[in-house]
Design a protein around this motif. Structure first.
Motif, PDB file in Angstrom:
ATOM      1  N   GLU A  14       0.860  -1.183   0.000  1.00  0.00           N
ATOM      2  CA  GLU A  14       0.000   0.000   0.000  1.00  0.00           C
ATOM      3  C   GLU A  14       0.897   1.234   0.000  1.00  0.00           C
ATOM      4  O   GLU A  14       1.751   1.393   0.870  1.00  0.00           O
ATOM      5  CB  GLU A  14      -0.872  -0.023   1.262  1.00  0.00           C
ATOM      6  N   VAL A  15       0.721   2.050  -1.005  1.00  0.00           N
ATOM      7  CA  VAL A  15       1.549   3.244  -1.150  1.00  0.00           C
ATOM      8  C   VAL A  15       0.632   4.459  -1.123  1.00  0.00           C
ATOM      9  O   VAL A  15      -0.354   4.507  -1.854  1.00  0.00           O
ATOM     10  CB  VAL A  15       2.328   3.215  -2.492  1.00  0.00           C
ATOM     11  N   VAL A  16       0.927   5.408  -0.253  1.00  0.00           N
ATOM     12  CA  VAL A  16       0.075   6.586  -0.114  1.00  0.00           C
ATOM     13  C   VAL A  16       0.909   7.854  -0.234  1.00  0.00           C
ATOM     14  O   VAL A  16       1.804   8.091   0.584  1.00  0.00           O
ATOM     15  CB  VAL A  16      -0.652   6.575   1.265  1.00  0.00           C
ATOM     16  N   ASP A  17       0.598   8.649  -1.255  1.00  0.00           N
ATOM     17  CA  ASP A  17       1.240   9.962  -1.443  1.00  0.00           C
ATOM     18  C   ASP A  17       2.757   9.914  -1.313  1.00  0.00           C
ATOM     19  O   ASP A  17       3.363  10.779  -0.688  1.00  0.00           O
ATOM     20  CB  ASP A  17       0.692  10.979  -0.422  1.00  0.00           C
ATOM     21  N   LEU A  18       3.361   8.922  -1.901  1.00  0.00           N
ATOM     22  CA  LEU A  18       4.802   8.737  -1.761  1.00  0.00           C
ATOM     23  C   LEU A  18       5.553   9.790  -2.573  1.00  0.00           C
ATOM     24  O   LEU A  18       5.264  10.010  -3.748  1.00  0.00           O
ATOM     25  CB  LEU A  18       5.187   7.336  -2.236  1.00  0.00           C
ATOM     26  N   VAL A  19       6.510  10.444  -1.905  1.00  0.00           N
ATOM     27  CA  VAL A  19       7.327  11.458  -2.568  1.00  0.00           C
ATOM     28  C   VAL A  19       8.791  11.157  -2.310  1.00  0.00           C
ATOM     29  O   VAL A  19       9.170  10.814  -1.190  1.00  0.00           O
ATOM     30  CB  VAL A  19       7.000  12.880  -2.048  1.00  0.00           C
TER      31      VAL A  19
END
Lengths: 347, 275
Positions: A14-19
């Motif tokens: 699960e990847v959320v708003d990865l920067v």
């Protein structure tokens, strides 16, 4: 689609708003990426070189720190608890990174030992994997002697020996010969059948279309589209194409012919696929006198039913004494979607 | 043919992070022990030949010619060479492979992805390099005795000797990891020339530090080289009659250097691992 969701609702990844922004860079390499991978799914990240795919894999495999955002693997916070996550994941890197001080078999057994697999167990698993990957005969040779394809197979075998929840494959077939590529594709297919969750990156359209349950198209660190390969190709503008092999008449001017074809009702766009051998030379001057007339490949992107457009195209060509040697009616490919979304510019 | 089954839930005992890190640490240590054992003679050729030739030329050939007194080899050079072996072996045996493993072969990735904190991978490298340095120094003692015909021997001072060599090897390992993770592969030969050669010759291995008081500036320069304190402490243990820095001062300087270069080594290793 894998169709197995619902058995276990926790996403595998699960990847959320990865920067991710590298030091001294203006742009983010990964720019607010969000997606989830379901357990048992083969998920593809498709994008041109430098799109941020490998950086994303680097973060998800705990090798790179993220600038911001969140990422979980089997419910484990990858950014806060990388050590627990490492026990659950495996990576096959883009470039060979085998331990050259060890034999191929030892590459497997030591890797298993790093992951706490007991001696008897790791020896047994190593033997089984070497057999399965067709390396049993060269299991005790030198790693340096391995070909690119063999090294790739050994790396995949190594990644499986500690039985990870999620397998990351970073461009698994780049640089392999066709046989080795097919072998790797078959192995990936087997893993999918056994329920191993796989996240792979690629810029190979066929690979993405054939192997992946879902594909995310990434460019400049952003997710441009995310769906099954079928749904992605269904969604593009030009729904159907006509691929023509045409031998124009000797005095024909190719540019005129192409623009006339473009004017046929139902044809949206005319293009010469890059592979066409005559495309470059014949574009403006036409075949020189004395030369055999060259066959050119022409692709027509249609906005109407191909069956309705074809008669008009055939009529136009025969009216100009051009010989039609081959016709293929195609629906849009993933490549069209890819080019449509990421543009034609070279990277 | 048996295929490896996909993870079957519940069959494997759930391990704590500490437990998995301990197992992984021991496994990567075992890997390095195994590889070092397999190729130990290669390591010896790489690192022990320079000191050995130095000893042979300066303490044997020049003595035979009458250019140098026999006491020079026994009292000054042999202890210095033993200290140099500990320091240089640990430094080189970790720095060179690290540059390669991080830069070209990427071999280290498999260990970086083992379930243990990245810092512990660096600590393992440090431990392993220190051991190699210590072993090299202990081999150099009898080899030196063979070259010279005899070697000074003070059983009551062996603890000081071992402590000095252990700390010297540790400092060398710390410097080695720092260099190995900071130097880009393309610069390796340049950096080794720039760093190693000065380290070797400003470390009081070929001369006694207290006797440098006639060359004050050089005495100050050598005081900044941790190898100086290793050589001086080894000399204090092997040839106590030769003027030397007081052992406790040398040991404190070595402990401080070890702490400093362990910190720089672990930090630069962490940074390199995450790039």
């Amino acid at each position: 689609m894998s169709g197995t969701s619902g058995v276990d609702d926790a996403p595998a990844v699960e990847v959320v708003d990865l920067v991710k922004r590298y030091p001294k860079r203006e742009d983010n390499a990964v720019d607010g990426l969000s997606f989830t991978v379901r357990p048992g799914e083969v998920f593809g990240l498709l994008g041109p070189n430098g799109a941020g795919k490998s950086t994303t894999v680097g973060i998800l495999t705990t090798r790179l720190p993220a600038t911001s955002g969140a990422a979980r693997l089997s419910g484990i916070d990858l950014l806060r608890d990388p050590v627990s996550a490492r026990a659950r994941l495996a990576v096959v890197a883009q470039r060979p990174n085998l331990d050259r001080s060890l034999t191929p078999r030892q590459n497997l057994t030591f890797h298993a030992a790093y992951h706490g697999v007991g001696r008897a167990d790791r020896n047994e698993r190593a033997a089984a994997l070497l057999e399965q990957f067709g390396l049993a005969d060269q299991a005790d040779a030198k790693v340096d002697w391995y070909s690119g394809g063999m090294a790739q197979r050994l790396m995949i075998a190594r990644s499986l020996i500690h039985e990870p929840d999620v397998l990351f494959l970073d461009e698994p077939t780049t640089g392999l010969d066709p046989q080795a590529r097919l072998f790797v594709w078959d192995r990936i297919g087997e893993l999918r059948d056994r329920g191993v969750t796989i996240l792979l990156t690629t810029h190979d359209m066929n690979e993405a279309a054939d192997l992946c349950d879902r594909v995310g198209i990434v460019d400049h660190g952003k997710l441009l589209a995310l769906d099954t390969p079928e749904a992605l190709t269904r969604g593009i503008r030009a729904q159907a194409v006509l691929d023509l092999s045409v031998t124009p008449a000797a005095q024909e001017h190719l540019a005129t012919l192409l623009s006339d074809l473009g004017a046929v009702e139902g044809v949206e766009r005319v293009e010469q696929p890059a592979a066409s051998p005559a495309a470059a030379g014949a574009q403006d001057q036409g075949p020189a006198a004395g030369d055999l007339p060259a066959t050119v490949q022409i692709r027509l992107y249609l906005s109407a039913d191909p069956a309705l457009v074809l008669p008009a195209v055939v009529g136009l060509l025969s009216g100009r004494s051009a010989a039609l040697t081959n016709v293929r009616i195609g629906t849009g490919s993933l490549e069209d979607v890819f080019i449509d979304l990421t543009g034609r510019g070279l990277r | 043919m048996r295929t490896v089954a996909a993870r079957t839930a519940g069959t494997e005992p759930v391990r704590s992070v500490g437990d998995s890190a301990r197992r992984a640490f021991l496994a990567i240590l075992w890997r390095d022990l195994y590889v070092t054992g397999k190729e130990f003679w290669v390591l010896l050729v790489q690192v022990a030949l320079t000191p050995l030739f130095m000893l042979f030329i300066f303490a044997k050939v020049l003595v035979e010619q009458g250019s140098v007194s026999a006491a020079y080899g026994h009292n000054l050079l042999l202890p210095g060479i033993i200290a140099l072996s500990a320091f240089l072996t640990s430094l080189q045996s970790v720095a060179f492979p690290l540059v390669m493993e991080f830069g070209w072969t990427k071999e280290i990735e498999d260990r970086l992805l083992a379930p243990l904190p990245t810092d512990l991978v660096a600590v393992e490298k440090l431990l392993m390099a220190t051991m190699r340095g210590l072993i090299a120094a202990m081999l150099m003692y009898p080899i030196g005795a063979l070259v010279l015909g005899s070697a000074p021997w003070h059983p009551d001072r062996i603890p000081l000797l071992l402590l000095a060599l252990l700390l010297g090897a540790w400092v060398g390992a710390g410097i080695g990891i720092t260099i190995g993770t900071l130097v880009p592969p393309a610069r390796i030969s340049l950096m080794f020339g720039l760093i190693l050669t000065p380290l070797m010759f400003t470390g009081a291995t070929q001369y006694a530090w207290p006797l440098l008081d006639t060359m004050r500036w050089f005495q100050v320069v050598t005081a900044f080289n941790p190898l100086t304190y290793c050589a001086e402490a080894v000399r204090a243990a092997m040839v106590p009659t030769v003027p030397h820095i007081r052992p406790w001062i040398s040991i404190v300087a070595l402990v401080a250097s070890a702490a400093l270069f362990t910190a720089t080594g672990v930090l630069s290793f962490r940074k390199r691992a995450q790039s």
